[in-house]
Design a protein around this motif. Structure first.
Motif, PDB file in Angstrom:
ATOM      1  N   LEU A 124       1.004  -1.282  -0.040  1.00 57.19           N
ATOM      2  CA  LEU A 124      -0.027  -0.003   0.192  1.00 57.19           C
ATOM      3  C   LEU A 124       1.021   1.139   0.015  1.00 57.19           C
ATOM      4  N   GLU A 125       0.068   2.199  -0.402  1.00 59.12           N
ATOM      5  CA  GLU A 125       1.087   3.518  -0.101  1.00 59.12           C
ATOM      6  C   GLU A 125       0.256   4.512   0.695  1.00 59.12           C
ATOM      7  N   GLU A 126       1.110   5.356   1.571  1.00 65.91           N
ATOM      8  CA  GLU A 126       0.510   6.270   2.566  1.00 65.91           C
ATOM      9  C   GLU A 126       0.716   7.488   2.135  1.00 65.91           C
ATOM     10  N   LEU A 127      -0.207   8.577   2.210  1.00 63.34           N
ATOM     11  CA  LEU A 127       0.203   9.926   1.744  1.00 63.34           C
ATOM     12  C   LEU A 127       0.461  10.646   2.854  1.00 63.34           C
ATOM     13  N   PRO A 128       1.114  12.004   2.767  1.00 61.34           N
ATOM     14  CA  PRO A 128       1.602  12.654   3.980  1.00 61.34           C
ATOM     15  C   PRO A 128       0.244  12.892   4.973  1.00 61.34           C
ATOM     16  N   SER A 129       0.303  12.386   6.169  1.00 62.78           N
ATOM     17  CA  SER A 129      -0.562  12.490   7.062  1.00 62.78           C
ATOM     18  C   SER A 129      -0.639  14.013   7.482  1.00 62.78           C
ATOM     19  N   PHE A 130      -1.849  14.501   8.112  1.00 59.50           N
ATOM     20  CA  PHE A 130      -2.009  15.682   8.728  1.00 59.50           C
ATOM     21  C   PHE A 130      -2.690  15.546  10.183  1.00 59.50           C
ATOM     22  N   ASN A 131      -2.631  16.592  10.983  1.00 58.62           N
ATOM     23  CA  ASN A 131      -3.349  16.623  12.185  1.00 58.62           C
ATOM     24  C   ASN A 131      -3.983  17.787  12.251  1.00 58.62           C
ATOM     25  N   VAL A 132      -5.326  17.445  12.800  1.00 60.54           N
ATOM     26  CA  VAL A 132      -6.301  18.473  13.122  1.00 60.54           C
ATOM     27  C   VAL A 132      -6.805  18.370  14.666  1.00 60.54           C
ATOM     28  N   GLY A 133      -6.694  19.290  15.475  1.00 65.85           N
ATOM     29  CA  GLY A 133      -6.756  19.287  16.834  1.00 65.85           C
ATOM     30  C   GLY A 133      -6.164  18.112  17.369  1.00 65.85           C
ATOM     31  N   GLU A 134      -4.810  17.898  17.112  1.00 61.00           N
ATOM     32  CA  GLU A 134      -3.826  17.052  17.643  1.00 61.00           C
ATOM     33  C   GLU A 134      -4.109  15.464  17.358  1.00 61.00           C
ATOM     34  N   VAL A 135      -5.068  15.414  16.432  1.00 66.66           N
ATOM     35  CA  VAL A 135      -5.472  14.055  16.290  1.00 66.66           C
ATOM     36  C   VAL A 135      -4.961  13.741  14.721  1.00 66.66           C
ATOM     37  N   GLU A 136      -4.166  12.807  14.547  1.00 73.10           N
ATOM     38  CA  GLU A 136      -3.738  12.350  13.092  1.00 73.10           C
ATOM     39  C   GLU A 136      -4.719  11.846  12.332  1.00 73.10           C
ATOM     40  N   HIS A 137      -4.669  12.252  10.902  1.00 70.90           N
ATOM     41  CA  HIS A 137      -5.501  11.691  10.029  1.00 70.90           C
ATOM     42  C   HIS A 137      -4.863  11.250   8.894  1.00 70.90           C
ATOM     43  N   ARG A 138      -4.960  10.003   8.656  1.00 69.33           N
ATOM     44  CA  ARG A 138      -4.188   9.175   7.702  1.00 69.33           C
ATOM     45  C   ARG A 138      -4.945   8.935   6.407  1.00 69.33           C
ATOM     46  N   PHE A 139      -4.111   8.587   5.186  1.00 72.25           N
ATOM     47  CA  PHE A 139      -4.413   8.198   3.985  1.00 72.25           C
ATOM     48  C   PHE A 139      -3.833   7.179   3.277  1.00 72.25           C
ATOM     49  N   ILE A 140      -4.461   5.777   3.305  1.00 74.12           N
ATOM     50  CA  ILE A 140      -3.452   4.755   3.032  1.00 74.12           C
ATOM     51  C   ILE A 140      -4.376   4.067   1.919  1.00 74.12           C
ATOM     52  N   GLY A 141      -3.623   3.783   0.923  1.00 73.96           N
ATOM     53  CA  GLY A 141      -4.477   3.299  -0.258  1.00 73.96           C
ATOM     54  C   GLY A 141      -3.571   2.112  -1.095  1.00 73.96           C
ATOM     55  N   TYR A 142      -4.383   1.436  -1.983  1.00 72.74           N
ATOM     56  CA  TYR A 142      -4.088   0.378  -3.049  1.00 72.74           C
ATOM     57  C   TYR A 142      -4.183   1.092  -4.475  1.00 72.74           C
ATOM     58  N   GLN A 143      -2.843   0.893  -4.977  1.00 65.35           N
ATOM     59  CA  GLN A 143      -3.066   1.398  -6.582  1.00 65.35           C
ATOM     60  C   GLN A 143      -3.740   2.768  -6.713  1.00 65.35           C
ATOM     61  N   MET A 144      -3.152   3.904  -5.935  1.00 63.41           N
ATOM     62  CA  MET A 144      -3.801   5.273  -6.160  1.00 63.41           C
ATOM     63  C   MET A 144      -3.429   6.166  -7.276  1.00 63.41           C
ATOM     64  N   GLY A 145      -2.440   5.537  -7.948  1.00 64.32           N
ATOM     65  CA  GLY A 145      -1.914   6.473  -9.134  1.00 64.32           C
ATOM     66  C   GLY A 145      -1.192   7.554  -8.759  1.00 64.32           C
ATOM     67  N   GLU A 146      -1.089   8.329  -9.994  1.00 60.71           N
ATOM     68  CA  GLU A 146      -0.148   9.465  -9.793  1.00 60.71           C
ATOM     69  C   GLU A 146      -0.754  10.826  -9.760  1.00 60.71           C
ATOM     70  N   PHE A 147      -0.706  11.656  -8.709  1.00 60.35           N
ATOM     71  CA  PHE A 147      -1.322  12.853  -8.740  1.00 60.35           C
ATOM     72  C   PHE A 147      -0.493  13.822  -7.758  1.00 60.35           C
ATOM     73  N   ASP A 148      -0.981  14.828  -7.547  1.00 63.00           N
ATOM     74  CA  ASP A 148      -0.118  15.809  -6.627  1.00 63.00           C
ATOM     75  C   ASP A 148      -0.826  15.622  -5.220  1.00 63.00           C
ATOM     76  N   LYS A 149       0.158  14.611  -4.494  1.00 62.97           N
ATOM     77  CA  LYS A 149      -0.300  13.988  -3.285  1.00 62.97           C
ATOM     78  C   LYS A 149      -0.340  14.942  -1.999  1.00 62.97           C
ATOM     79  N   VAL A 150       0.475  16.143  -2.243  1.00 59.70           N
ATOM     80  CA  VAL A 150       0.654  16.801  -1.102  1.00 59.70           C
ATOM     81  C   VAL A 150      -0.537  18.051  -1.224  1.00 59.70           C
TER      82      VAL A 150
END
Length: 469
Positions: A150-176
């Motif tokens: 799998l691929e994991e995108l750069p996570s971010f925090n909201v209110g000190e809670v981590e939010h992750r995005f992990i996926g299969y065959q996500m392809g090419e795009f501007d991930k940031v």
């Protein structure tokens, strides 16, 4: 499995998964079901229903249960395994013992050595990567599992809670850039409630396709970065992700009384999917606007789509919103699979429109001091946080009327009957009006929400507040 304190038990497989209100008959995928005792001897099973097997003479005996699950279709609401990855719906994969849904569970996953990753909302055991726990089967069934490389995108925090995005065959795009926009969506959603009720949240992209299912601390979504090639398609994806994220509030925590504990046999039927699903559509439109990702005209265009879908559907004269909610099990999630699609509606279309009218009615009644946001917050803090339960139909209407400070019987007629929506009155509170394009009778009419040329000060105030400007 551990010892059970009774002589006869019933093993069962759920018939559906919460979040997808269709009977799926998951038990049909079960093959080669075998039970052995502590000495490795087979114990006979009797199949008593499509999804239930009876076992006797097992009081206080350890048991080993094994079976295969056959998978054939890639879809967000059923399991699928191929040579490169696996997507496991727990309700499609794990049997439970009838009467023991509140039993704690441990899950150990043995993955192929060349598969590096596991994505799930289950709680890991002591930091281990392949062992997980759930406090009961409701939690287990609420946490799909995605395995593979799998691929994991750069996570971010909201209110000190981590939010992750992990996926299969996500392809090419501007991930940031994509995750920057998604962070704005999450921030706008969180601002409605003022609370984040989990330690971590995970968006799980299961690969190209259609559909998404909401869960308490995660969502599984069909996703492909290739679809983000235009501003329109990117906005559509942000609406989709806003919808699934806001569901962790509305449907999973702000919920009708019937949606938990769940009836895994017959399905948990409720009159209130027009709130759980329809209002979530309403908020996904508002959230992307509040996040600054679309302008006011794009927001109105989204509501115009719903407006035209409802007004050009002959089913509006035959089926109410509560009927559409309750009958979704036979009519399909969009009201198109029943015996006569011309006599059904979709709560995904009419629900957000009623949400729009209700929001403007509350704003008008309170001189713009209250809104539908206050209703949602009250439901969240009263029934989920304080009382740890869902609400009834009557409690939902009572909450709306308490916030508005008046009877809302007229609005709720649009819910319980097929009465025509009075767009002019309620849209007028925000300085809107309807324009319709004449047709020759052969084409669907085109209706459009437009602005009044000379709105009053009150209309301007309501409009600016609603738009978040």
């Amino acid at each position: 499995m551990g010892k059970l304190p009774q002589d006869t038990i019933l093993f069962k497989m759920p018939n559906w998964m919460p979040g997808y209100y269709q009977l799926m008959d998951y038990a049909k995928a079960v093959e080669n079901l075998v039970i052995k005792d502590e000495k490795g001897r087979n114990i006979s099973l009797i199949k008593v229903r499509n999804n239930a097997w009876r076992l006797t003479g097992v009081k206080n005996k350890p048991l080993l249960l094994s079976y295969d699950i056959k998978t054939a279709k890639q879809f967000v609401a059923n399991s699928y395994v191929d040579s490169a990855h696996a997507y496991l719906i727990p309700g499609n994969s794990f049997l439970y013992v009838d009467g023991f849904l509140n039993t704690p569970i441990s899950v150990s996953i043995q993955k192929p050595v060349n598969w590096k990753d596991i994505a799930t909302g289950l709680e890991p055991v002591n930091g281990k990567t392949t062992e997980f726990t759930a406090s009961n089967f409701d939690i287990l069934y609420d946490c799909p599992v995605l395995l593979g490389n799998l691929e994991e995108l750069p996570s971010f925090n909201v209110g000190e809670v981590e939010h992750r995005f992990i996926g299969y065959q996500m392809g090419e795009f501007d991930k940031v850039a994509f995750m920057g926009k998604l962070k704005k969506v999450v921030e706008a959603a969180v601002s409605v409630m003022g609370d984040i009720p989990f330690k971590q949240y995970t968006f799980i992209g299961i690969g190209p396709g259609q559909g998404g299912i909401e869960h308490l601390n995660n969502t599984t979504v069909s996703f492909s970065g290739k679809s983000l090639n235009t501003a329109t398609s990117t906005n559509r994806m942000m609406n989709f992700l806003a919808h699934e994220y806001f569901h962790h509030y509305n449907a999973k925590r702000i919920r009708p009384l019937e949606l938990g504990p769940f009836d895994y046999d017959q399905g948990s039927k409720t009159n209130l999917l027009w709130v759980s699903e329809g209002f979530t559509v309403y908020y996904d439109h508002l959230i992307v606007k509040r996040a600054g990702l679309i302008d006011a005209e794009t927001l109105l265009s989204n509501f115009n789509d719903k407006l035209n879908a409802v007004e050009n559907n002959p089913g509006k004269r035959h089926q109410s919103l509560i009927q559409a909610s309750y009958n979704t099990w036979k009519d399909g999630p969009f009201g198109t699979q029943g015996e006569d699609p011309n006599k059904t509606i979709s709560y995904y279309d009419k629900g957000p429109l009623v949400g729009l009218l209700l929001d403007f009615e509350i704003r008008q009644a309170t001189q713009n001091k209250k809104s539908l946001d206050d209703v949602m917050r009250t439901l969240y803090w009263q029934y989920y946080k304080k009382e740890s339960r869902g609400f009834t139909d009557a409690e939902f209407q009572q909450t709306c009327e308490t916030i508005a400070g008046k009877s809302l019987a007229t609005i709720f007629e649009y819910v319980y009957t097929t009465k025509e929506l009075d767009y002019a009155t309620y849209l007028g509170y925000a300085g809107f009006k309807l324009e319709s394009k004449p047709t020759d009778g052969k084409q669907a009419q085109k209706i459009k929400i437009t602005r009044e040329a000379n709105p009053t000060a009150q209309q301007k105030a309501i409009l600016q507040s609603w738009l978040g400007e």
